[in-house]
Design an enzyme around this catalytic site. Sequence first.
Site, PDB file in Angstrom:
ATOM      1  CG  HIS A   1       0.108   3.547  -5.338  1.00 52.25           C
ATOM      2  ND1 HIS A   1       0.998   3.116  -4.119  1.00 52.25           N
ATOM      3  CD2 HIS A   1      -1.296   3.241  -4.797  1.00 52.25           C
ATOM      4  CE1 HIS A   1      -0.072   2.169  -3.459  1.00 52.25           C
ATOM      5  NE2 HIS A   1      -1.474   2.443  -3.953  1.00 52.25           N
TER       6      HIS A   1
ATOM      7  CG  ASP B   1      -6.014  -0.490  -9.221  1.00 51.08           C
ATOM      8  OD1 ASP B   1      -5.429  -0.085  -8.238  1.00 51.08           O
ATOM      9  OD2 ASP B   1      -6.478  -1.752  -8.825  1.00 51.08           O
ATOM     10  CB  ILE B   2      -4.608  -5.735 -10.685  1.00 46.50           C
ATOM     11  CG1 ILE B   2      -4.606  -7.084 -11.513  1.00 46.50           C
ATOM     12  CG2 ILE B   2      -4.805  -5.899  -9.381  1.00 46.50           C
ATOM     13  CD1 ILE B   2      -3.457  -7.765 -11.213  1.00 46.50           C
TER      14      ILE B   2
ATOM     15  N   GLY C   1      -5.180   2.954   4.479  1.00 48.66           N
ATOM     16  CA  GLY C   1      -5.334   1.777   3.888  1.00 48.66           C
ATOM     17  C   GLY C   1      -4.449   1.454   2.785  1.00 48.66           C
ATOM     18  CD  GLN C   2       1.189   3.569   1.160  1.00 46.56           C
ATOM     19  OE1 GLN C   2       1.273   4.327   2.082  1.00 46.56           O
ATOM     20  NE2 GLN C   2       2.046   3.202   0.445  1.00 46.56           N
TER      21      GLN C   2
ATOM     22  CG  HIS D   1      -5.239   4.924  -6.071  1.00 47.84           C
ATOM     23  ND1 HIS D   1      -5.722   3.551  -6.411  1.00 47.84           N
ATOM     24  CD2 HIS D   1      -4.508   4.851  -4.923  1.00 47.84           C
ATOM     25  CE1 HIS D   1      -5.143   2.949  -5.082  1.00 47.84           C
ATOM     26  NE2 HIS D   1      -4.640   3.654  -4.488  1.00 47.84           N
TER      27      HIS D   1
ATOM     28  CG  ASN E   1      -5.008   5.347   0.028  1.00 46.12           C
ATOM     29  OD1 ASN E   1      -5.799   6.107   0.279  1.00 46.12           O
ATOM     30  ND2 ASN E   1      -5.494   4.138  -1.010  1.00 46.12           N
TER      31      ASN E   1
HETATM   32  P1  AMP Z   1      -3.216   1.061  -1.969  1.00 44.39           P
HETATM   33  O1  AMP Z   1      -4.390   0.465  -1.139  1.00 44.39           O
HETATM   34  O2  AMP Z   1      -3.292   2.750  -2.099  1.00 44.39           O
HETATM   35  O3  AMP Z   1      -1.763   0.870  -1.574  1.00 44.39           O
HETATM   36  O4  AMP Z   1      -3.650   0.734  -3.474  1.00 44.39           O
HETATM   37  C1  AMP Z   1      -2.887  -0.562  -4.188  1.00 44.39           C
HETATM   38  C2  AMP Z   1      -3.613  -0.578  -5.342  1.00 44.39           C
HETATM   39  O5  AMP Z   1      -2.808  -1.436  -6.060  1.00 44.39           O
HETATM   40  C3  AMP Z   1      -4.992  -1.269  -5.175  1.00 44.39           C
HETATM   41  O6  AMP Z   1      -5.976  -0.566  -5.931  1.00 44.39           O
HETATM   42  C4  AMP Z   1      -4.801  -2.736  -5.908  1.00 44.39           C
HETATM   43  O7  AMP Z   1      -6.039  -3.012  -6.957  1.00 44.39           O
HETATM   44  C5  AMP Z   1      -3.587  -2.293  -7.028  1.00 44.39           C
HETATM   45  N1  AMP Z   1      -2.900  -3.600  -7.195  1.00 44.39           N
HETATM   46  C6  AMP Z   1      -2.362  -4.544  -6.556  1.00 44.39           C
HETATM   47  N2  AMP Z   1      -1.722  -5.420  -7.357  1.00 44.39           N
HETATM   48  C7  AMP Z   1      -1.608  -4.758  -8.638  1.00 44.39           C
HETATM   49  C8  AMP Z   1      -0.973  -5.348  -9.913  1.00 44.39           C
HETATM   50  N3  AMP Z   1      -0.253  -6.522  -9.774  1.00 44.39           N
HETATM   51  N4  AMP Z   1      -1.267  -4.401 -11.005  1.00 44.39           N
HETATM   52  C9  AMP Z   1      -2.211  -3.415 -10.835  1.00 44.39           C
HETATM   53  N5  AMP Z   1      -2.480  -2.989  -9.606  1.00 44.39           N
HETATM   54  C10 AMP Z   1      -2.440  -3.500  -8.519  1.00 44.39           C
END
Ligand code: AMP
Length: 119
Positions: free
Chosen positions: A105, A35-36, A98-99, A107, A92
């Site tokens: 995906h 995760d970024i 909060g998605q 986590h 999520n």
């Molecule tokens: P969600 O809130 O469950 O939709 O989670 C989305 C996740 O994607 C968050 O934890 C972000 O930090 C992660 N995210 C967003 N952009 C990127 C990216 N380019 N590379 C890796 N993770 C990302």
Amino acid sequence: MTAAHAGDCLFCRIVRKEIAAKILFENERILAFEDIRPRAPVHVLVIPKDHVASLNEAPEGAEALLGEILLRARALAREKGVGESGYRIVLNTARDSGQEVFHIHFHILGGRRLLWPPG
Ligand code: AMP
Ligand code: ZN
């Protein structure tokens, strides 16, 4: 899982390697990457390569793929060293969760004591 890779979907773009990510695992069906914006010392995302917006859109017949993702998440947790100390798998789904990224995906969070219940 569903139709083609969505052109403007962030995670589809990672699948296509148009956007860089720190990839930890890949096969024909799934991809795992860091995760970024990590929320814990271990924070990995595991996704199906084929676009599906959320669990709500996952079609009948996705059982094997979803199960593979879950078991791959377990393997990644072990590889990251939190298999025994503990970890949380989070999926999520839709607004109240909060998605933010609408490509399903899972986590994997671990490496610290996680609060329960989540906020
Ligand atoms: P969600 O809130 O469950 O939709 O989670 C989305 C996740 O994607 C968050 O934890 C972000 O930090 C992660 N995210 C967003 N952009 C990127 C990216 N380019 N590379 C890796 N993770 C990302
Ligand atoms: Zn997508």
